[in-house]
Enzyme design. Structure first.
Site, PDB file in Angstrom:
ATOM      1  N   LYS A 211     -45.633  11.825 -64.954  1.00  0.00           N
ATOM      2  CA  LYS A 211     -46.428  11.874 -63.924  1.00  0.00           C
ATOM      3  C   LYS A 211     -45.688  13.148 -63.561  1.00  0.00           C
ATOM      4  O   LYS A 211     -44.755  13.748 -63.382  1.00  0.00           O
ATOM      5  CB  LYS A 211     -46.462  10.830 -63.427  1.00  0.00           C
ATOM      6  CG  LYS A 211     -45.693  10.470 -62.136  1.00  0.00           C
ATOM      7  CD  LYS A 211     -45.409   9.266 -61.115  1.00  0.00           C
ATOM      8  CE  LYS A 211     -44.602   9.499 -60.064  1.00  0.00           C
ATOM      9  NZ  LYS A 211     -45.287   7.892 -58.775  1.00  0.00           N
TER      10      LYS A 211
ATOM     11  N   GLY B 169     -47.051   5.327 -67.901  1.00  0.00           N
ATOM     12  CA  GLY B 169     -46.119   5.185 -68.438  1.00  0.00           C
ATOM     13  C   GLY B 169     -45.065   5.370 -67.219  1.00  0.00           C
ATOM     14  O   GLY B 169     -45.430   4.597 -66.683  1.00  0.00           O
TER      15      GLY B 169
ATOM     16  N   CYS C  43     -41.023   1.926 -65.013  1.00  0.00           N
ATOM     17  CA  CYS C  43     -41.418   0.817 -64.582  1.00  0.00           C
ATOM     18  C   CYS C  43     -42.379   0.146 -64.998  1.00  0.00           C
ATOM     19  O   CYS C  43     -42.330  -1.752 -66.166  1.00  0.00           O
ATOM     20  CB  CYS C  43     -41.506   0.550 -62.866  1.00  0.00           C
ATOM     21  SG  CYS C  43     -40.645   0.953 -62.424  1.00  0.00           S
TER      22      CYS C  43
ATOM     23  N   LYS D 246     -21.143  11.516 -62.548  1.00  0.00           N
ATOM     24  CA  LYS D 246     -22.442  10.845 -62.350  1.00  0.00           C
ATOM     25  C   LYS D 246     -22.242  11.344 -60.282  1.00  0.00           C
ATOM     26  O   LYS D 246     -22.400  11.635 -59.391  1.00  0.00           O
ATOM     27  CB  LYS D 246     -23.055   9.879 -61.813  1.00  0.00           C
ATOM     28  CG  LYS D 246     -24.531   9.825 -61.470  1.00  0.00           C
ATOM     29  CD  LYS D 246     -24.881   8.684 -61.590  1.00  0.00           C
ATOM     30  CE  LYS D 246     -26.369   8.311 -63.117  1.00  0.00           C
ATOM     31  NZ  LYS D 246     -26.482   7.068 -63.187  1.00  0.00           N
TER      32      LYS D 246
ATOM     33  N   ARG E  75     -42.555   4.820 -56.156  1.00  0.00           N
ATOM     34  CA  ARG E  75     -42.973   5.501 -57.079  1.00  0.00           C
ATOM     35  C   ARG E  75     -42.438   6.886 -56.659  1.00  0.00           C
ATOM     36  O   ARG E  75     -42.319   7.376 -55.954  1.00  0.00           O
ATOM     37  CB  ARG E  75     -44.849   5.669 -56.623  1.00  0.00           C
ATOM     38  CG  ARG E  75     -45.074   4.820 -56.870  1.00  0.00           C
ATOM     39  CD  ARG E  75     -46.632   5.397 -56.285  1.00  0.00           C
ATOM     40  NE  ARG E  75     -46.932   5.391 -54.652  1.00  0.00           N
ATOM     41  CZ  ARG E  75     -47.517   6.120 -53.861  1.00  0.00           C
ATOM     42  NH1 ARG E  75     -49.073   6.611 -54.393  1.00  0.00           N
ATOM     43  NH2 ARG E  75     -46.984   6.392 -52.690  1.00  0.00           N
TER      44      ARG E  75
ATOM     45  N   LYS F   3     -42.696  -8.539 -57.255  1.00  0.00           N
ATOM     46  CA  LYS F   3     -42.262  -7.420 -57.978  1.00  0.00           C
ATOM     47  C   LYS F   3     -43.285  -7.634 -58.924  1.00  0.00           C
ATOM     48  O   LYS F   3     -43.530  -5.894 -59.493  1.00  0.00           O
ATOM     49  CB  LYS F   3     -41.099  -7.275 -57.939  1.00  0.00           C
ATOM     50  CG  LYS F   3     -40.967  -5.743 -58.674  1.00  0.00           C
ATOM     51  CD  LYS F   3     -41.417  -4.360 -57.903  1.00  0.00           C
ATOM     52  CE  LYS F   3     -40.584  -3.925 -59.372  1.00  0.00           C
ATOM     53  NZ  LYS F   3     -40.496  -2.448 -58.434  1.00  0.00           N
TER      54      LYS F   3
END
Ligand code: UDX
Length: 430
Positions: free
Chosen positions: A320, A257, A260, A35, A154, A204
């Site tokens: 989403k 979904g 989180c 990565k 988000r 949170k």
């Protein structure tokens, strides 16, 4: 300021680039050599709108660097953000092994005063644990502070959220550390709430649990709307105009979904259970979300009766739009149920590519909506990608065998779809 971000996953990489944009020098550290190599070669390993632009810009300017050299990265940095994953264990509790490993590494290599900031979503009390893990591994007398600074961004709008936060939560017991962390965000002119680390951690979880509750609430109302023949969109609009309720997260559909909400609700329920406080409302929120995708299957069966040998197209695989993330995507329980019932499934997504082993040969993926909907009996929309609004639905219908269109995101205009000739139904909306 010299900032180190440990964990170059979605949150870590986004945070690193945002801090670079805010004028800081940032190092991204990860144990995954592949990565890090990719990042250094200019390859972002996930899709997030607008982030690639920041990535190339700051990589080229040298404002952000990526490394696997834990010792040097820790020694060079004044503020260290922990952004590693906290997946669920089998019992729903948060798995803290990565957080502990990172904390122990920090303790091992710490060479001067540093602020350790926890951005990973961790259960209440973990900031204190991190402090203990660092102290246990430390061989010198160097001081440090641990601060909780949860992330609210988000997916799909991470950049906007990071640059325009509703609030920045700083959970800290040290004035010095609070000042240092506040300064990092100074140029954003955002509202800052300073509280204890434990309260920050719970803010949170409580925020995500409340948003998930809004979604499950509106989904229950949508089911009632179906029976009463009332349009849920109008209910949500009317409710949302009340400032105390607000218009957001009242979009009915096949459920929530992502990486989180499902994970955080499980972890919060686990914390509550351990403390002997049953959170029955949140248990119900989770239940409703688990059964919500099957509600669409019920609708489908009402229209087609048996699903065996029927050809069904699923549009949208990501949890989403504007992301390639399929974690806990509601499309998957729907696809699985279709397969269980013997249907043939065709799928389409603008960016997600199903891996070959995912559903073996039971599911066929197509490049375009037109190809995926050829000769199908019904279409189910699972993700509200905006391109599905622009599709030529007249042409789609001509090439379908049937005319059932189930809109799991209430994204199309029911009237228009019916005029075209579809047997259209949304969730609480027809
Ligand atoms: C969420 C939180 O919003 C963010 O603050 C937190 O830090 C991480 O979790 P994210 O998972 O990226 O962000 O997506 P979000 O936009 O919140 O949507 C989550 C899910 O809820 C999606 O599957 C979405 O389709 C669904 N949703 C959202 C609804 O079904 N109805 C709504 O009204 C809103």
């Amino acid at each position: 300021m010299n900032i180190l971000i440990i964990g170059t996953g979605y949150v870590g990489t986004s945070t690193a680039l945002v801090f670079a944009e805010l004028g800081h020098k940032v190092i991204g550290l990860d144990t995954d050599i592949r990565k890090i190599d990719e990042l250094n070669r200019g390859k972002l390993h996930f899709y997030e709108k607008g982030l690639d632009h920041l990535f190339y810009k700051h990589l080229e300017k040298g404002n952000v660097q990526f490394t696997t050299d834990t010792e040097q990265a820790i020694k060079k940095s004044k503020v260290i953000f922990i952004c590693v994953g906290t997946p669920n264990n089998d019992d729903g509790s948060a798995n803290l092994q990565f957080v502990e490993q990172v904390a122990r590494n920090i303790g091992h290599f710490i060479n001067n005063y540093k602020v350790i900031v926890i951005k990973s979503t961790v259960p209440v009390g973990v900031s204190e644990k991190v402090r203990e893990w660092i102290a246990e591994s430390k061989k010198n007398k160097v001081r440090f502070d641990v601060v909780s600074n949860p992330e609210f961004l988000r997916e799909g709008s991470a950049l906007w959220d990071a640059m325009h936060p509703d609030r920045i939560v700083i959970g800290s017991r040290s004035e010095k550390a609070t000042l240092i962390v506040s300064k990092l965000y100074q140029s954003l002119n955002a509202l800052i709430i300073v509280t204890t680390p434990q309260a920050a951690e719970l803010i949170k979880y409580a925020s995500n649990a409340f948003l998930a509750t809004k979604i499950s609430f509106i989904n229950e109302m949508a089911k009632l709307c179906d029976k009463l023949d009332i349009n849920i969109l109008q209910i949500a609009e009317g409710m949302g105009m009340d400032h105390r309720i607000g218009p957001y997260f009242l979009e009915a559909g096949i459920g929530y979904g992502g990486s989180c909400f499902p994970k955080d609700l499980n972890a919060l329920l686990d914390t509550a259970k351990r403390k002997g406080v049953p959170l029955s409302l949140l248990e119900k929120v989770v239940d409703i979300n688990q059964t919500q995708p099957l509600y669409v299957i019920e609708k489908l069966k009402n229209k087609l009766r048996l699903l065996k040998k029927k050809r069904i197209c699923v549009l949208g695989l990501s949890f989403k739009p504007e992301t390639d993330d399929t974690r806990e995507s509601r499309a998957f329980p729907i696809i699985r149920e279709l397969i269980n019932q013997g249907a043939e499934v065709a799928v389409h997504d603008p960016i997600v590519q199903l891996s070959d082993d995912m559903f073996q040969s039971s599911v066929k993926q197509f490049e375009t909506e037109q190809q995926a909907t050829q000769k199908v009996d019904a279409v189910i929309i699972c993700t509200n990608w905006s391109q599905y609004i622009r599709v030529d639905w007249k042409e789609i219908l001509i090439n379908m065998s049937g005319n059932v269109l189930l809109d799991g995101r209430n994204m199309l205009n029911a009237q228009e779809m019916k005029e075209i000739g579809f047997d259209y139904e949304g969730v609480g909306y027809k």
